[in-house]
Motif scaffolding. Structure first.
Motif, PDB file in Angstrom:
ATOM      1  N   LEU A 112      17.751  96.975 -25.655  1.00 31.11           N
ATOM      2  CA  LEU A 112      16.964  96.116 -26.966  1.00 31.11           C
ATOM      3  C   LEU A 112      18.441  95.100 -27.580  1.00 31.11           C
ATOM      4  O   LEU A 112      18.844  94.265 -28.123  1.00 31.11           O
ATOM      5  CB  LEU A 112      16.036  95.898 -28.009  1.00 31.11           C
ATOM      6  N   LEU A 113      19.061  96.382 -28.017  1.00 31.12           N
ATOM      7  CA  LEU A 113      20.596  96.000 -28.725  1.00 31.12           C
ATOM      8  C   LEU A 113      21.353  95.430 -27.979  1.00 31.12           C
ATOM      9  O   LEU A 113      21.443  93.868 -29.321  1.00 31.12           O
ATOM     10  CB  LEU A 113      20.992  97.135 -29.715  1.00 31.12           C
ATOM     11  N   PRO A 114      21.471  95.502 -27.160  1.00 33.06           N
ATOM     12  CA  PRO A 114      22.697  94.026 -26.538  1.00 33.06           C
ATOM     13  C   PRO A 114      22.137  92.874 -26.409  1.00 33.06           C
ATOM     14  O   PRO A 114      22.841  92.254 -26.501  1.00 33.06           O
ATOM     15  CB  PRO A 114      23.246  94.692 -25.172  1.00 33.06           C
ATOM     16  N   GLY A 115      21.260  93.026 -26.273  1.00 32.64           N
ATOM     17  CA  GLY A 115      20.424  91.621 -26.752  1.00 32.64           C
ATOM     18  C   GLY A 115      20.461  90.790 -27.473  1.00 32.64           C
ATOM     19  O   GLY A 115      20.926  89.638 -27.854  1.00 32.64           O
ATOM     20  N   VAL A 116      20.873  91.776 -29.264  1.00 31.55           N
ATOM     21  CA  VAL A 116      20.625  91.122 -29.925  1.00 31.55           C
ATOM     22  C   VAL A 116      21.796  90.612 -30.575  1.00 31.55           C
ATOM     23  O   VAL A 116      22.498  89.626 -31.104  1.00 31.55           O
ATOM     24  CB  VAL A 116      19.692  92.300 -31.271  1.00 31.55           C
ATOM     25  N   CYS A 117      22.561  91.622 -29.709  1.00 31.74           N
ATOM     26  CA  CYS A 117      24.196  90.871 -30.151  1.00 31.74           C
ATOM     27  C   CYS A 117      24.388  89.751 -29.237  1.00 31.74           C
ATOM     28  O   CYS A 117      25.517  89.324 -29.499  1.00 31.74           O
ATOM     29  CB  CYS A 117      25.278  92.117 -29.374  1.00 31.74           C
ATOM     30  N   SER A 118      24.752  89.816 -28.291  1.00 34.29           N
ATOM     31  CA  SER A 118      24.514  88.283 -27.048  1.00 34.29           C
ATOM     32  C   SER A 118      23.866  87.428 -27.846  1.00 34.29           C
ATOM     33  O   SER A 118      24.256  86.153 -26.984  1.00 34.29           O
ATOM     34  CB  SER A 118      24.520  88.830 -26.048  1.00 34.29           C
TER      35      SER A 118
ATOM     36  N   LEU B 222      15.913  92.930 -39.382  1.00 33.37           N
ATOM     37  CA  LEU B 222      14.641  93.565 -39.651  1.00 33.37           C
ATOM     38  C   LEU B 222      13.837  94.331 -38.283  1.00 33.37           C
ATOM     39  O   LEU B 222      13.877  95.541 -37.807  1.00 33.37           O
ATOM     40  CB  LEU B 222      12.815  92.410 -39.916  1.00 33.37           C
ATOM     41  N   GLY B 223      14.243  93.604 -37.318  1.00 34.85           N
ATOM     42  CA  GLY B 223      14.150  94.163 -35.862  1.00 34.85           C
ATOM     43  C   GLY B 223      15.264  94.898 -35.605  1.00 34.85           C
ATOM     44  O   GLY B 223      14.804  96.287 -34.928  1.00 34.85           O
ATOM     45  N   ALA B 224      16.750  94.416 -35.446  1.00 33.96           N
ATOM     46  CA  ALA B 224      17.662  95.943 -34.858  1.00 33.96           C
ATOM     47  C   ALA B 224      18.128  96.232 -35.694  1.00 33.96           C
ATOM     48  O   ALA B 224      17.808  98.325 -35.596  1.00 33.96           O
ATOM     49  CB  ALA B 224      19.020  94.750 -34.687  1.00 33.96           C
ATOM     50  N   GLU B 225      17.830  97.010 -37.320  1.00 31.66           N
ATOM     51  CA  GLU B 225      17.461  97.868 -38.534  1.00 31.66           C
ATOM     52  C   GLU B 225      16.363  98.386 -38.078  1.00 31.66           C
ATOM     53  O   GLU B 225      16.149 100.355 -38.242  1.00 31.66           O
ATOM     54  CB  GLU B 225      17.836  97.292 -40.127  1.00 31.66           C
ATOM     55  N   VAL B 226      15.289  98.575 -38.194  1.00 36.23           N
ATOM     56  CA  VAL B 226      13.979  98.923 -36.660  1.00 36.23           C
ATOM     57  C   VAL B 226      15.077 100.352 -36.087  1.00 36.23           C
ATOM     58  O   VAL B 226      14.336 101.522 -36.203  1.00 36.23           O
ATOM     59  CB  VAL B 226      13.167  98.559 -36.887  1.00 36.23           C
ATOM     60  N   LEU B 227      15.388  99.814 -34.891  1.00 34.76           N
ATOM     61  CA  LEU B 227      15.416 100.036 -33.581  1.00 34.76           C
ATOM     62  C   LEU B 227      16.944 101.250 -34.315  1.00 34.76           C
ATOM     63  O   LEU B 227      16.110 102.587 -33.946  1.00 34.76           O
ATOM     64  CB  LEU B 227      16.104  99.208 -32.444  1.00 34.76           C
TER      65      LEU B 227
ATOM     66  N   GLY C 194      18.204  88.187 -26.921  1.00 34.85           N
ATOM     67  CA  GLY C 194      16.966  88.242 -27.335  1.00 34.85           C
ATOM     68  C   GLY C 194      16.226  88.744 -28.846  1.00 34.85           C
ATOM     69  O   GLY C 194      17.683  88.167 -29.713  1.00 34.85           O
ATOM     70  N   ILE C 195      15.340  87.744 -29.077  1.00 38.03           N
ATOM     71  CA  ILE C 195      14.690  88.116 -30.410  1.00 38.03           C
ATOM     72  C   ILE C 195      13.541  89.281 -30.376  1.00 38.03           C
ATOM     73  O   ILE C 195      13.064  89.000 -30.101  1.00 38.03           O
ATOM     74  CB  ILE C 195      13.718  86.152 -30.339  1.00 38.03           C
ATOM     75  N   LEU C 196      13.647  89.924 -32.237  1.00 39.59           N
ATOM     76  CA  LEU C 196      12.702  90.452 -31.961  1.00 39.59           C
ATOM     77  C   LEU C 196      12.154  89.731 -33.327  1.00 39.59           C
ATOM     78  O   LEU C 196      12.594  89.116 -34.483  1.00 39.59           O
ATOM     79  CB  LEU C 196      13.887  91.673 -32.902  1.00 39.59           C
ATOM     80  N   ALA C 197      10.699  90.536 -33.158  1.00 46.54           N
ATOM     81  CA  ALA C 197      10.236  89.898 -34.870  1.00 46.54           C
ATOM     82  C   ALA C 197       9.667  91.469 -35.064  1.00 46.54           C
ATOM     83  O   ALA C 197       8.653  92.277 -34.475  1.00 46.54           O
ATOM     84  CB  ALA C 197       9.478  88.930 -34.405  1.00 46.54           C
ATOM     85  N   LEU C 198       9.500  91.944 -36.814  1.00 45.06           N
ATOM     86  CA  LEU C 198       8.502  92.840 -36.999  1.00 45.06           C
ATOM     87  C   LEU C 198       7.410  92.665 -37.941  1.00 45.06           C
ATOM     88  O   LEU C 198       7.170  91.558 -38.854  1.00 45.06           O
ATOM     89  CB  LEU C 198      10.085  93.969 -38.204  1.00 45.06           C
TER      90      LEU C 198
ATOM     91  N   ILE D  90      27.590  91.263 -35.581  1.00 41.81           N
ATOM     92  CA  ILE D  90      28.485  91.663 -36.446  1.00 41.81           C
ATOM     93  C   ILE D  90      28.198  92.924 -37.461  1.00 41.81           C
ATOM     94  O   ILE D  90      29.955  93.907 -37.761  1.00 41.81           O
ATOM     95  CB  ILE D  90      28.179  90.812 -38.120  1.00 41.81           C
ATOM     96  N   ALA D  91      27.111  93.915 -37.764  1.00 43.97           N
ATOM     97  CA  ALA D  91      27.386  95.368 -38.299  1.00 43.97           C
ATOM     98  C   ALA D  91      26.675  96.633 -37.247  1.00 43.97           C
ATOM     99  O   ALA D  91      26.333  97.680 -37.709  1.00 43.97           O
ATOM    100  CB  ALA D  91      26.160  94.703 -39.341  1.00 43.97           C
ATOM    101  N   LEU D  92      25.896  95.804 -35.666  1.00 42.98           N
ATOM    102  CA  LEU D  92      26.036  96.515 -34.909  1.00 42.98           C
ATOM    103  C   LEU D  92      26.880  96.921 -34.204  1.00 42.98           C
ATOM    104  O   LEU D  92      28.180  96.988 -34.382  1.00 42.98           O
ATOM    105  CB  LEU D  92      24.578  95.657 -33.295  1.00 42.98           C
ATOM    106  N   PRO D  93      26.688  98.304 -33.923  1.00 46.28           N
ATOM    107  CA  PRO D  93      27.724  99.210 -32.828  1.00 46.28           C
ATOM    108  C   PRO D  93      28.530  98.365 -31.585  1.00 46.28           C
ATOM    109  O   PRO D  93      27.649  97.280 -30.843  1.00 46.28           O
ATOM    110  CB  PRO D  93      26.299 100.656 -32.528  1.00 46.28           C
ATOM    111  N   GLU D  94      29.077  99.026 -32.132  1.00 48.55           N
ATOM    112  CA  GLU D  94      30.502  97.988 -30.272  1.00 48.55           C
ATOM    113  C   GLU D  94      30.171  99.020 -29.287  1.00 48.55           C
ATOM    114  O   GLU D  94      29.805  97.757 -27.954  1.00 48.55           O
ATOM    115  CB  GLU D  94      31.812  98.923 -31.021  1.00 48.55           C
TER     116      GLU D  94
END
Lengths: 406, 379
Positions: B112-118, B95-100, B121-125, B57-61
């Motif tokens: 990594l970010l396409p996997g976040v949007c879809s 936490l994850g996407a904002e660091v990236l 992918g799971i990230l952990a800080l 929702i808040a990540l780049p197109e």
């Protein structure tokens, strides 16, 4: 839209002529020798007279009621233009803010024409006859009686906590016109002259000292029946509506305005925001890192400052909601309750910060701020009593907002 | 920006509320808990949420997001808070996407970010090392090797740490134990030799893990941002994550409050609805006021992110302090007003208390944020 911009241009031109810089409020940091002098007061009087003549002290009211018949949009533009040049608001007081809104809603045409013009131009000062010695929180239990005699009501009883009754010309007063009806259904809303025979006023001394509060006694006062507003025995509806105007006004006065978005410097991202900390620093001292040296009082101060911020934002949210036509009725009780309690906390904390320096009553040994703090602390105890106690506000929220059963 | 939701935001709120009510009610969390579900959330459901656009929702197109803002993401967090829906929103999307976004190189983001949007992918800080939040207190050590870095240390309360496809690790390259300077960020494969991950079972039945790094080596390409200068990134990321968490807390506290008011209207004792007793009415009305203030500061904070306002850190601390106090008050009162039934596991209200306390402590409690607010304001 084009019409509105034309109106703006016209308003601006008129204001430039009738409210030149010599007739405006000073900006922060500005000094002018005339401020507060007789010459300055005369200028302000001139400004008030001229804007009242134009009907712009009550711009949306009909012309025959002392207004200018402007649309709400035009009135908004006018308010913007007046704020832009820091024009002094021409007319305030109980007449303008409390009585006029209910007259516009409930009074007949004759009453509107007789009373509103004198409110619009500030010729008559009003006071509010509501509370009685035996009717405080249970306002509807009021006992001041009005008995019809010919074309007049004869009024006997007493009102208390009437602000500035000793200076008022007229009173809007709740009276019991049917002693046999249930308590909410025998009340009327009536207007009469404070110079009528049988009216006497005595000021009230508070725990904080001198005050504007008075007790009024009515002994066979005669009021014209034509000055009863709305329906006989239907005054409670008017009384409640007026209280809503009063409560929203009170919470506005006690602070909690939305924080300004403007920044002065990078170091203080929330401007004018740590006044309490500035006040406390000389008393508490600062540690090597610049923190107020007493960690518990510091925690209390930051708590009050944050709650003030959150409260201000809540007021902004409710005004944003009002602009979009969302119901804001309940926020009146909430804001009255919260502003009162927050101010009491703030005052208590300031006394703790200043210690016994904030308990001086008068005379030598204390700064003016410290003496004012003593009185301010004591006076704040009334915040959660006047205009409906905190307990009454919580009752209103529980019933009207949460729908809890009686 | 108005503090009232616009039409699109109201539509999003409606969709989200209906979706979680149907697919992730409190019973869903209970089921995951009782079955000892290994993942701790439903991957299928998360995929559906991502398809609704929540993850991006808040990540780049360009990476599959919709480039809206935190005003919108906050709506999703609040609605998920209402049903305590377990999702990787906080760990992965914030936490994850904002660091990236802040410290990652273009290839790192593109990986990594396409996997976040879809939702794949799971990230952990991995930052926290003790029970209480202390963002710069990092003992996990990074030392330079011939062709990269070596990590040694131990992290706790790594949200979604045991299911992450990639860990982002905060480690100290220089400076004393609590110093702001000298922190660095690394991408670590959870399957790398020397990484030991243990899922920790928490009272709120949500995901957290203990992660040990014992001589873990990573290449130069694993570095996120400049070595030793991670604190600026972390400050901005924690501010955003804290406000997202505030939105979740606002949702859970509002729901707990509404359930409690409903109970006050039905439960009878002494021949009357207990909601007619003034002792309870006044406490309920007080909570209503507290929640209104909590909503205002949360909405303003989320908008401050989107508007890039300079006073954001102060608003974040004011929001978290307020939400921590309000969520604690409301959930504790909720138990008390429910009486004996509120103490049973069968009744759902207890789940709200447990999540409220966890969320209160994560990223700093009221005491922490009052102190931070005062520092930011110069006292």
């Amino acid at each position: 839209m084009a019409d509105l911009e034309q109106f703006r241009a016209d308003a601006r031109a008129w204001l430039d002529e009738h409210c030149p810089p010599t007739r405006r409020q000073l900006r922060e940091g500005e000094t002018a020798p005339a401020w507060g002098s007789p010459e300055f007061d005369a200028q302000i009087e001139g400004w008030k007279r001229e804007i009242c003549e134009r009907g712009w002290s009550a711009p949306t009211w009909p012309r025959e009621c002392g207004g200018a018949g402007l649309s709400p949009e035009e009135a908004k533009v006018l308010a913007q233009e007046m704020a832009r040049i820091r024009a002094v608001p021409p007319i305030g007081g109980f007449g303008m803010y409390l009585l006029a809104p209910v007259l516009l809603e409930f009074a007949n045409d004759d009453q509107k024409k007789r009373f509103l013009p004198d409110i619009a131009n500030g010729r008559v000062d009003w006071c509010q006859g509501y509370s009685e010695p035996g009717a405080g929180s249970d306002l509807a239990g009021l006992q001041t009686r009005a008995v019809l005699d010919g074309d007049e009501y004869v009024i006997d009883g007493s009102k208390i906590w009437t602000t500035s009754a000793h200076l008022a010309d007229w009173i809007f007063c709740l009276v019991r016109t049917d002693p046999d009806a249930s308590k909410h259904e025998g009340i009327s809303f009536i207007l009469f002259d404070m110079k009528s025979p049988g009216v006497s006023v005595s000021p009230i001394q508070l725990i904080s000292g001198q005050s504007d509060f008075c007790q009024i006694f009515f002994d066979g006062v005669r009021a014209k029946a034509e000055n009863l507003v709305g329906v006989k025995n239907g005054g409670w509806t008017i009384a409640k509506r007026l209280l809503q105007h009063e409560r929203s006004g009170l919470s506005g006065m006690m602070g909690g305005a939305a924080p300004s978005r403007k920044r002065k410097s990078g170091k203080r991202p929330l401007p004018n925001f740590h006044s309490m900390a500035d006040l406390a620093a000389p008393y508490l001292g600062r540690d090597a890192e610049g923190r107020l040296a007493d960690p518990f009082l510091r925690d209390g101060i930051v708590g009050v400052e944050m709650d003030n911020l959150c409260f201000g934002l809540t007021m902004k949210r409710s005004s944003d909601g009002a602009k979009e036509g969302q119901e804001v009725g309940h926020t009146v009780s909430m804001s009255k309750y919260y502003a009162s309690e927050l101010n009491k906390r703030r005052q208590e904390l300031l006394v703790s910060v200043m210690g016994t320096q904030a308990l001086g009553w008068e005379g030598e040994g204390f700064s003016a701020t410290e003496l004012a703090q003593t009185r301010g602390w004591l006076r704040s105890k009334g915040n959660s009593i006047e205009g409906g106690t905190s307990e009454i506000q919580l009752n209103v929220i529980a019933k009207r907002v949460l729908g809890l059963p009686d | 920006m108005s503090m009232i939701l616009n039409d699109e935001q109201r539509m999003l709120q409606k969709t989200a509320r209906e979706f979680v009510a149907e697919h992730a009610p409190v019973a869903h969390l209970r089921e995951l808990r009782d079955e000892g579900d290994a993942t701790g959330f439903s991957r299928g459901l998360w995929k559906q949420m991502a398809e609704l656009g929540w993850a991006g929702i808040a990540l780049p197109e360009v990476y599959g997001g919709s480039e809206l803002g935190y005003a919108e993401l906050g709506v999703v967090f609040e609605e998920c808070g209402r049903t305590l829906a377990p999702t990787p929103l906080l760990s992965t999307v914030v936490l994850g996407a904002e660091v990236l976004l802040r410290a990652g190189s273009e290839p790192q983001q593109a990986e990594l970010l396409p996997g976040v949007c879809s939702g794949d992918g799971i990230l952990a800080l991995a930052f926290q090392e003790a029970g209480r939040f202390a963002p710069y207190r990092v003992a996990t050590k990074v030392t330079a090797t011939a062709d990269g870095h070596r990590l040694d240390g131990e992290k706790c309360f790594v949200v979604d740490g045991h299911v992450a496809d990639r860990l982002i690790v905060v480690a100290r390259s220089s400076g004393g134990e609590a110093e702001r300077d000298g922190l660095s960020l690394f991408l670590v494969d959870p399957a790398a030799p020397g990484v030991e991950i243990t899922r920790t079972i928490m009272a709120d039945s949500r995901n957290a893990a203990r992660v040990v790094f014992d001589g873990v080596t990573v290449g130069e390409e694993a570095t996120l941002g400049r070595v030793g200068a991670a604190a600026d990134t972390l400050d901005a990321v924690f501010d955003r994550a804290t406000l997202a968490l505030c939105a979740e807390m606002l949702g859970l506290a509002s729901e707990a409050f509404e359930r409690t008011v409903a109970y006050l209207k039905t439960r009878e004792q002494f021949g009357a609805k207990i909601g007619s007793f003034q002792a309870l009415k006044h406490r309920a009305a007080t909570m209503f006021c507290d929640l209104e203030l909590a909503r205002s500061i949360t909405l303003d904070g989320l908008r401050a992110i989107d508007e890039g306002r300079e006073e954001l850190p102060s608003l974040v601390s004011a929001a978290k302090a307020r939400l921590a106090d309000t969520a604690a008050l409301v959930t504790c009162e909720a138990i008390q007003m429910h009486g004996g039934i509120g103490m049973t596991d069968e009744e759902e209200i207890g789940f709200f208390l447990k999540r409220a306390r966890t969320a209160e402590l994560f990223l700093g409690d009221a005491t922490y944020h009052r102190d931070r607010f005062a520092r930011l304001q110069g006292f």
